[in-house]
Scaffold this active site. Structure first.
Site, mmCIF file in Angstrom:
data_model
loop_
_atom_site.group_PDB
_atom_site.id
_atom_site.type_symbol
_atom_site.label_atom_id
_atom_site.label_comp_id
_atom_site.label_asym_id
_atom_site.label_seq_id
_atom_site.Cartn_x
_atom_site.Cartn_y
_atom_site.Cartn_z
ATOM 1 C CB THR A 1 -0.904 -0.008 1.255
ATOM 2 O OG1 THR A 1 -1.552 1.246 1.375
ATOM 3 C CG2 THR A 1 -0.105 -0.258 2.535
ATOM 4 C CG ASP A 2 -1.170 4.972 -0.934
ATOM 5 O OD1 ASP A 2 -1.708 4.322 -0.013
ATOM 6 O OD2 ASP A 2 -1.789 5.852 -1.580
ATOM 7 C CD GLU A 3 -3.387 3.427 4.498
ATOM 8 O OE1 GLU A 3 -3.160 3.275 5.702
ATOM 9 O OE2 GLU A 3 -4.526 3.399 4.016
ATOM 10 C CE1 TYR B 1 -3.404 -2.744 5.641
ATOM 11 C CE2 TYR B 1 -3.283 -0.394 5.122
ATOM 12 C CZ TYR B 1 -3.336 -1.719 4.702
ATOM 13 O OH TYR B 1 -3.326 -2.020 3.361
ATOM 14 C CE LYS C 1 -0.014 -4.606 2.865
ATOM 15 N NZ LYS C 1 -0.397 -5.936 2.287
HETATM 16 P P1 NAD Z 1 -9.711 -7.393 1.994
HETATM 17 O O1 NAD Z 1 -9.714 -7.119 3.455
HETATM 18 O O2 NAD Z 1 -10.920 -7.130 1.187
HETATM 19 O O3 NAD Z 1 -9.336 -8.928 1.744
HETATM 20 C C1 NAD Z 1 -8.328 -9.585 2.450
HETATM 21 C C2 NAD Z 1 -8.461 -11.081 2.195
HETATM 22 O O4 NAD Z 1 -7.404 -11.743 2.925
HETATM 23 C C3 NAD Z 1 -9.776 -11.677 2.708
HETATM 24 O O5 NAD Z 1 -10.320 -12.540 1.747
HETATM 25 C C4 NAD Z 1 -9.373 -12.448 3.960
HETATM 26 O O6 NAD Z 1 -10.201 -13.558 4.236
HETATM 27 C C5 NAD Z 1 -7.954 -12.860 3.608
HETATM 28 N N1 NAD Z 1 -7.145 -13.109 4.817
HETATM 29 C C6 NAD Z 1 -7.025 -12.289 5.899
HETATM 30 N N2 NAD Z 1 -6.233 -12.875 6.822
HETATM 31 C C7 NAD Z 1 -5.817 -14.067 6.297
HETATM 32 C C8 NAD Z 1 -4.976 -15.104 6.773
HETATM 33 N N3 NAD Z 1 -4.402 -15.028 7.964
HETATM 34 N N4 NAD Z 1 -4.761 -16.177 5.977
HETATM 35 C C9 NAD Z 1 -5.344 -16.256 4.741
HETATM 36 N N5 NAD Z 1 -6.169 -15.302 4.258
HETATM 37 C C10 NAD Z 1 -6.403 -14.215 5.018
HETATM 38 O O7 NAD Z 1 -8.444 -6.620 1.443
HETATM 39 P P2 NAD Z 1 -8.254 -5.810 0.070
HETATM 40 O O8 NAD Z 1 -8.735 -4.441 0.241
HETATM 41 O O9 NAD Z 1 -8.741 -6.628 -1.058
HETATM 42 O O10 NAD Z 1 -6.655 -5.751 0.021
HETATM 43 C C11 NAD Z 1 -5.911 -6.819 -0.541
HETATM 44 C C12 NAD Z 1 -4.432 -6.482 -0.435
HETATM 45 O O11 NAD Z 1 -4.164 -5.266 -1.119
HETATM 46 C C13 NAD Z 1 -3.959 -6.260 1.000
HETATM 47 O O12 NAD Z 1 -2.665 -6.793 1.115
HETATM 48 C C14 NAD Z 1 -3.940 -4.757 1.158
HETATM 49 O O13 NAD Z 1 -2.972 -4.351 2.103
HETATM 50 C C15 NAD Z 1 -3.547 -4.327 -0.250
HETATM 51 N N6 NAD Z 1 -4.008 -2.989 -0.671
HETATM 52 C C16 NAD Z 1 -5.327 -2.648 -0.523
HETATM 53 C C17 NAD Z 1 -5.754 -1.405 -0.999
HETATM 54 C C18 NAD Z 1 -7.204 -0.970 -0.890
HETATM 55 O O14 NAD Z 1 -7.517 0.169 -1.194
HETATM 56 N N7 NAD Z 1 -8.128 -1.831 -0.486
HETATM 57 C C19 NAD Z 1 -4.848 -0.521 -1.575
HETATM 58 C C20 NAD Z 1 -3.506 -0.912 -1.687
HETATM 59 C C21 NAD Z 1 -3.107 -2.153 -1.242
HETATM 60 O O1 DAU Z 2 -4.164 3.929 0.459
HETATM 61 C C1 DAU Z 2 -4.381 2.554 0.347
HETATM 62 C C2 DAU Z 2 -5.207 2.079 1.515
HETATM 63 O O2 DAU Z 2 -6.513 2.591 1.330
HETATM 64 C C3 DAU Z 2 -5.239 0.563 1.664
HETATM 65 O O3 DAU Z 2 -3.936 0.097 1.941
HETATM 66 C C4 DAU Z 2 -6.180 0.153 2.793
HETATM 67 O O4 DAU Z 2 -6.285 -1.263 2.849
HETATM 68 C C5 DAU Z 2 -7.543 0.747 2.517
HETATM 69 O O5 DAU Z 2 -8.398 0.442 3.583
HETATM 70 C C6 DAU Z 2 -7.464 2.265 2.312
HETATM 71 O O6 DAU Z 2 -7.164 2.944 3.547
HETATM 72 P P1 DAU Z 2 -7.935 4.290 3.975
HETATM 73 O O7 DAU Z 2 -7.845 4.432 5.427
HETATM 74 O O8 DAU Z 2 -7.495 5.434 3.130
HETATM 75 O O9 DAU Z 2 -9.422 3.882 3.483
HETATM 76 P P2 DAU Z 2 -10.870 4.077 4.151
HETATM 77 O O10 DAU Z 2 -11.858 3.681 3.111
HETATM 78 O O11 DAU Z 2 -10.945 3.441 5.485
HETATM 79 O O12 DAU Z 2 -10.954 5.643 4.357
HETATM 80 C C7 DAU Z 2 -10.834 6.548 3.267
HETATM 81 C C8 DAU Z 2 -10.918 7.954 3.841
HETATM 82 O O13 DAU Z 2 -12.249 8.174 4.340
HETATM 83 C C9 DAU Z 2 -9.982 8.194 5.022
HETATM 84 O O14 DAU Z 2 -9.494 9.523 4.977
HETATM 85 C C10 DAU Z 2 -10.891 8.023 6.250
HETATM 86 C C11 DAU Z 2 -12.240 8.499 5.741
HETATM 87 N N1 DAU Z 2 -13.407 7.833 6.364
HETATM 88 C C12 DAU Z 2 -13.441 6.471 6.363
HETATM 89 C C13 DAU Z 2 -14.502 5.788 6.958
HETATM 90 C C14 DAU Z 2 -14.526 4.276 6.976
HETATM 91 C C15 DAU Z 2 -14.450 8.575 6.907
HETATM 92 O O15 DAU Z 2 -14.422 9.812 6.879
HETATM 93 N N2 DAU Z 2 -15.503 7.906 7.506
HETATM 94 C C16 DAU Z 2 -15.555 6.555 7.550
HETATM 95 O O16 DAU Z 2 -16.536 6.004 8.132
#
Ligand code: NAD
Ligand code: DAU
Length: 350
Positions: free
Chosen positions: A131-133, A156, A160
Site C-alpha cells: 500500500t501507499d500508506e 495497519y 504492511k
Molecule cells: P480485503 O480485506 O478485502 O481482503 C483480504 C483477504 O485476505 C480476505 O479474503 C481475507 O479472508 C484474507 N485473509 C485475511 N487474513 C488471512 C490469513 N491469515 N490467511 C489467509 N487469508 C487471510 O483486502 P483488500 O482491500 O482486497 O486488500 C488486498 C491487499 O491489497 C492487502 O494486502 C492490502 O494491504 C492491499 N491494498 C489494498 C488497498 C485498498 O484500497 N483496499 C490498496 C492498496 C493495497
Molecule cells: O491507500 C491505500 C489504503 O486505502 C489501503 O492500503 C487500505 O487497505 C484501505 O483500507 C485504504 O485505507 P484508507 O484508510 O485510506 O481507506 P478508508 O476507506 O478506510 O478511508 C478513506 C478515507 O475516508 C480516510 O481519509 C478516512 C475516511 N473515512 C473512512 C470511513 C470508513 C471517513 O471519513 N468515515 C468513515 O466512516
C-alpha cells in the site's frame, strides 16, 4: 501444469485478481488460498468457481506447518500475495491481529517459497501487494515516489511496512525473485462495506448517517480495482526482481468532495430529490492519527511497463454504485451478524 498461488483471493482486490488470472491463463492452475475472515467471501467468485483451472484452498497464512505442506504439495511457480488485514480502523482497535497476518503470514510465505524454489528461480516470482500508506502522510504538496522513505503511522501501515521490509530483505539476502507494489485507495464492486465508498453507499441506501471523520478534508488517490488487477498481472509477468512499483489513479479527491459526488449519483440512481443524500452527512470524531493526504507518482510503472489506469473516476464510481444496487443481496449478506457488532463499536460513540 504450472501453478500460481494467489493469497487473499476471496477478498475485494484478490477476487478481481483471481478472476483475471483464471480467465487469462487457462494453461495455469490458479490457487486461491484464503482464511475466509469477515472480509473473505466466496460469493465474490461465484462466476468462476466451476472453471477447471481454479482451485480454492481454505487456510491461514499464519499457520506455518500448513503453509509449508501446501507449498511442498503444489510447488507453485508464482505467488501473488494479497492476504492481509486491511482496514485501518480495525488496526487501531486490534493491532496484534495485523502483526500476525501481515508480518508473520508474509514471512511464512517467503520461507515456504524459498523452501520449494531453492536456487532455481527460473520462471518464479513472489509478487507482494502493498500500500501507499507505508510512505506516511503528505501535506498539500508532493507525491510518493518509490524512493520516498517509509514512515508508517497506523498499526495497519506499520504492519504492511514490516512485511515490505521482509520481502525486500529476502531479495537482498537470498536472491528470492520478489516484486513489490505500493498502490493507492481502490474502489469498485465487492469491496467490504467498512471502507469509505461501500460503507457510504450502503448507508445512503438505508438512509443512515454518513460518518465523515474530522472535517472531511483528508485527501486520497482513488483507483478502480480492475485497473489495479491489471497492474498486478503486469508486475507478475514483467516486474523486475527486487524492484518496487507505485500504482495510482492520478485521481486525488478530498473526502468531502468525493462524498458529495457520491451523494449526487445515489440521488439520481435511487430516484430521490437532489440533495437528499447530502443531508445524511454527519461530521464525527476524527480517526486517531488520521493521515492527511496520500498521492502517488505512478510514472515508473507507466514508463517501464506501459501501465496506465483505464477507468475515469466518474465512470468507475457510477459502475460501482450500479453494482451495489444490483447486488443488494450481497450487501445484505455481508452486513448482517458480525458486521452489526463492528458497526456499533466503531460508530455509536463517535
Ligand atoms: P480485503 O480485506 O478485502 O481482503 C483480504 C483477504 O485476505 C480476505 O479474503 C481475507 O479472508 C484474507 N485473509 C485475511 N487474513 C488471512 C490469513 N491469515 N490467511 C489467509 N487469508 C487471510 O483486502 P483488500 O482491500 O482486497 O486488500 C488486498 C491487499 O491489497 C492487502 O494486502 C492490502 O494491504 C492491499 N491494498 C489494498 C488497498 C485498498 O484500497 N483496499 C490498496 C492498496 C493495497
Ligand atoms: O491507500 C491505500 C489504503 O486505502 C489501503 O492500503 C487500505 O487497505 C484501505 O483500507 C485504504 O485505507 P484508507 O484508510 O485510506 O481507506 P478508508 O476507506 O478506510 O478511508 C478513506 C478515507 O475516508 C480516510 O481519509 C478516512 C475516511 N473515512 C473512512 C470511513 C470508513 C471517513 O471519513 N468515515 C468513515 O466512516
Amino acid at each position: 501444469m504450472k501453478k500460481i498461488l494467489i493469497t487473499g483471493g476471496a477478498g475485494f482486490i484478490g477476487s478481481h485478481v483471481v478472476r483475471l488470472f483464471v480467465k487469462n491463463y487457462p494453461d495455469f492452475e490458479i490457487f486461491n488460498l484464503d482464511k475466509l475472515t469477515y472480509a473473505g467471501n466466496l460469493e465474490n467468485l461465484k462466476d468462476i468457481e466451476e472453471n477447471s483451472n481454479y482451485r480454492f484452498v481454505k487456510g491461514d497464512i499464519v499457520d506455518e506447518a500448513f503453509v509449508f505442506d501446501l507449498f511442498k504439495q503444489e510447488r507453485f511457480n508464482k505467488v501473488i500475495h494479497m492476504a492481509a488485514e486491511s482496514h485501518v480502523d480495525r488496526s487501531i482497535s486490534n493491532p496484534t491481529e495485523f502483526v500476525y497476518t501481515n508480518v508473520i503470514g508474509t514471512v511464512n510465505l517467503l520461507n515456504a517459497s524459498r523452501a520449494i524454489w531453492g536456487d532455481d528461480f527460473e520462471g518464479k516470482v513472489f509478487c507482494h501487494v502493498s500500500t501507499d500508506e507505508v510512505y506516511g502522510s503528505l501535506g498539500s504538496e508532493g507525491l510518493f515516489t518509490e524512493n520516498t522513505p517509509y514512515d508508517p503511522r497506523s498499526p495497519y501501515s506499520a504492519s504492511k511496512a514490516g512485511s515490505d521490509h521482509f520481502v525486500r530483505a529476502y531479495y537482498n539476502t537470498y536472491g528470492l525473485p520478489v516484486v513489490i507494489s505500493n498502490c493507492s485507495n481502490n474502489y469498485g464492486p465487492n469491496q467490504f462495506p467498512e471502507k469509505l465508498i461501500p460503507l457510504f453507499i450502503n448507508n445512503i441506501i438505508n438512509r443512515k448517517p454518513l460518518p465523515v471523520y474530522g472535517k472531511g478534508e483528508n485527501v486520497r488517490d482513488w483507483l478502480y480495482v480492475e485497473d489495479h488487477a491489471k497492474a498486478v498481472e503486469l508486475l507478475c509477468n514483467k516486474g523486475k526482481p527486487g524492484e518496487t512499483y507505485n500504482i495510482g489513479g492520478h485521481n486525488e479527491w478530498k473526502n468531502i468532495d468525493l462524498i458529495k459526488t457520491l451523494c449526487q449519483i445515489m440521488d439520481k440512481k435511487l430516484g430521490r430529490a437532489d440533495g437528499e443524500s447530502e443531508k445524511l452527512i454527519t461530521f464525527v470524531k476524527d480517526r486517531a492519527g488520521h493521515d492527511m493526504r496520500y498521492a502517488i507518482d505512478a510514472s515508473k510503472i507507466d514508463r517501464e511497463l506501459g501501465w496506465k489506469p483505464e477507468h475515469r473516476f466518474e465512470q468507475g464510481l457510477e459502475k460501482t454504485v450500479d453494482w451495489y444496487l444490483e447486488n443488494e443481496q450481497w450487501l445484505k449478506n455481508v452486513t448482517s451478524g458480525e458486521y452489526l457488532k463492528y458497526y456499533e463499536q466503531q460508530y455509536e460513540k463517535r
